[in-house]
Design a protein around this motif. Sequence first.
Motif, mmCIF file in Angstrom:
data_model
loop_
_atom_site.group_PDB
_atom_site.id
_atom_site.type_symbol
_atom_site.label_atom_id
_atom_site.label_comp_id
_atom_site.label_asym_id
_atom_site.label_seq_id
_atom_site.Cartn_x
_atom_site.Cartn_y
_atom_site.Cartn_z
ATOM 1 N N GLN A 12 0.868 -1.165 0.000
ATOM 2 C CA GLN A 12 0.000 0.000 0.000
ATOM 3 C C GLN A 12 0.908 1.219 0.000
ATOM 4 N N THR A 13 0.499 2.243 -0.699
ATOM 5 C CA THR A 13 1.307 3.458 -0.729
ATOM 6 C C THR A 13 0.547 4.607 -0.085
ATOM 7 N N GLN A 14 1.293 5.453 0.576
ATOM 8 C CA GLN A 14 0.767 6.694 1.121
ATOM 9 C C GLN A 14 1.646 7.797 0.544
ATOM 10 N N GLY A 15 1.043 8.835 -0.015
ATOM 11 C CA GLY A 15 1.818 9.904 -0.627
ATOM 12 C C GLY A 15 1.980 9.702 -2.123
ATOM 13 N N LYS A 16 2.661 10.643 -2.743
ATOM 14 C CA LYS A 16 2.857 10.654 -4.194
ATOM 15 C C LYS A 16 3.931 9.640 -4.598
ATOM 16 N N VAL A 17 3.602 8.766 -5.548
ATOM 17 C CA VAL A 17 4.548 7.757 -6.028
ATOM 18 C C VAL A 17 5.308 8.327 -7.221
ATOM 19 N N VAL A 18 6.615 8.509 -7.038
ATOM 20 C CA VAL A 18 7.478 9.062 -8.086
ATOM 21 C C VAL A 18 8.729 8.199 -8.164
ATOM 22 N N PHE A 19 9.087 7.802 -9.379
ATOM 23 C CA PHE A 19 10.321 7.057 -9.598
ATOM 24 C C PHE A 19 11.328 7.968 -10.291
ATOM 25 N N PHE A 34 6.239 12.662 -0.806
ATOM 26 C CA PHE A 34 6.462 11.442 -1.575
ATOM 27 C C PHE A 34 6.034 10.189 -0.811
ATOM 28 N N ALA A 35 6.182 9.060 -1.436
ATOM 29 C CA ALA A 35 5.594 7.803 -0.976
ATOM 30 C C ALA A 35 6.175 7.274 0.337
ATOM 31 N N ARG A 36 5.330 6.564 1.023
ATOM 32 C CA ARG A 36 5.692 5.670 2.113
ATOM 33 C C ARG A 36 5.082 4.335 1.704
ATOM 34 N N LEU A 37 5.876 3.278 1.692
ATOM 35 C CA LEU A 37 5.417 1.958 1.264
ATOM 36 C C LEU A 37 5.132 1.103 2.487
ATOM 37 N N VAL A 38 3.972 0.442 2.502
ATOM 38 C CA VAL A 38 3.567 -0.387 3.630
ATOM 39 C C VAL A 38 3.316 -1.807 3.124
ATOM 40 N N TYR A 39 4.054 -2.779 3.688
ATOM 41 C CA TYR A 39 3.945 -4.189 3.316
ATOM 42 C C TYR A 39 3.465 -5.015 4.505
ATOM 43 N N THR A 40 2.769 -6.117 4.217
ATOM 44 C CA THR A 40 2.424 -7.052 5.287
ATOM 45 C C THR A 40 3.648 -7.898 5.609
ATOM 46 N N MET A 41 3.803 -8.248 6.883
ATOM 47 C CA MET A 41 4.911 -9.128 7.271
ATOM 48 C C MET A 41 4.615 -10.569 6.901
ATOM 49 N N LEU A 152 14.465 -10.293 20.095
ATOM 50 C CA LEU A 152 13.925 -10.761 18.821
ATOM 51 C C LEU A 152 12.447 -11.073 18.990
ATOM 52 N N SER A 153 11.602 -10.385 18.265
ATOM 53 C CA SER A 153 10.155 -10.528 18.391
ATOM 54 C C SER A 153 9.639 -11.692 17.550
ATOM 55 N N HIS A 154 8.514 -12.241 17.984
ATOM 56 C CA HIS A 154 7.808 -13.271 17.210
ATOM 57 C C HIS A 154 6.682 -12.654 16.378
ATOM 58 N N ALA A 155 6.615 -11.342 16.297
ATOM 59 C CA ALA A 155 5.522 -10.644 15.593
ATOM 60 C C ALA A 155 5.412 -11.113 14.151
ATOM 61 N N ARG A 156 4.169 -11.244 13.699
ATOM 62 C CA ARG A 156 3.925 -11.630 12.317
ATOM 63 C C ARG A 156 2.738 -10.894 11.713
ATOM 64 N N ASN A 157 1.690 -10.702 12.485
ATOM 65 C CA ASN A 157 0.480 -10.063 11.965
ATOM 66 C C ASN A 157 0.573 -8.549 12.095
ATOM 67 N N THR A 158 1.520 -7.978 11.404
ATOM 68 C CA THR A 158 1.717 -6.540 11.410
ATOM 69 C C THR A 158 2.261 -6.128 10.046
ATOM 70 N N THR A 159 2.719 -4.913 9.939
ATOM 71 C CA THR A 159 3.247 -4.401 8.677
ATOM 72 C C THR A 159 4.635 -3.809 8.899
ATOM 73 N N PHE A 160 5.346 -3.621 7.804
ATOM 74 C CA PHE A 160 6.582 -2.848 7.868
ATOM 75 C C PHE A 160 6.519 -1.763 6.814
ATOM 76 N N GLU A 161 7.249 -0.676 7.085
ATOM 77 C CA GLU A 161 7.205 0.500 6.223
ATOM 78 C C GLU A 161 8.592 0.846 5.695
ATOM 79 N N VAL A 162 8.599 1.343 4.481
ATOM 80 C CA VAL A 162 9.810 1.853 3.842
ATOM 81 C C VAL A 162 9.508 3.296 3.463
ATOM 82 N N GLY A 163 10.381 4.215 3.811
ATOM 83 C CA GLY A 163 10.145 5.615 3.485
ATOM 84 C C GLY A 163 11.203 6.505 4.109
ATOM 85 N N ASP A 164 10.858 7.751 4.287
ATOM 86 C CA ASP A 164 11.675 8.707 5.021
ATOM 87 C C ASP A 164 10.709 9.404 5.956
#
Length: 195
Positions: A12-19, A34-41, A152-164
């Motif tokens: 999922q993206t939040q913000g403007k997607v520019v390459f 600009f974009a923030r990318l959100v992925y499921t773990m 070290l967490s056992h978390a799985r049902n969450t998301t991770f984000e890539v951005g600034d």
Amino acid sequence: DANIHKGDPKCQTQGKVVFEEGRFGKAIAVGGEFARLVYTMGSNSHPVNLSCREGSLSFYFKAVDWEPSEKRSHLLFRVKSQALLRVFTDSEGMLVFETGSDLDQRNGVKASLADRNRGEWIHIAATWCEKEIRLYLDGKLAVRKENEDRFLSHARNTTFEVGDIPRAMGRQGARKTLIDDLTIYRRPLAQDELF
């Protein structure tokens, strides 16, 4: 083969997607508007994208309009909840890699970005397991530290984000960063596997 995670590649993206021109092909612009990318773990319908128990994260970033050692925080990668796994620059101008179950149970390492400049590509690799955590800059080991299972967490049902993503003191104005060639591995990479 370093066993790349092969979970759901859609985000999922939040913000403007520019390459823009990247280190390899096209890089995504992040920060400010600009974009923030959100992925499921992980989920029942897709394999795991990321494990907080062990693995490696590798990517390039370019500080387009800010100095990498600026004394404002830039959160480049993070697990959003239920765990602490993140890469960011801090208010001392250092690159930080942290892992843990929460802010009270965390382990981290820092490396200087003082000799890095705006507009240059910087390669980051972070590895984690029960034995140790490591942070590499441009293929060279910058710092390592012993680790423990409690970090070290056992978390799985969450998301991770890539951005600034701004954090802590915030910023005086929007910043722009490029991120390229982000790869997540199922195990800690050895130094000779980084390139």
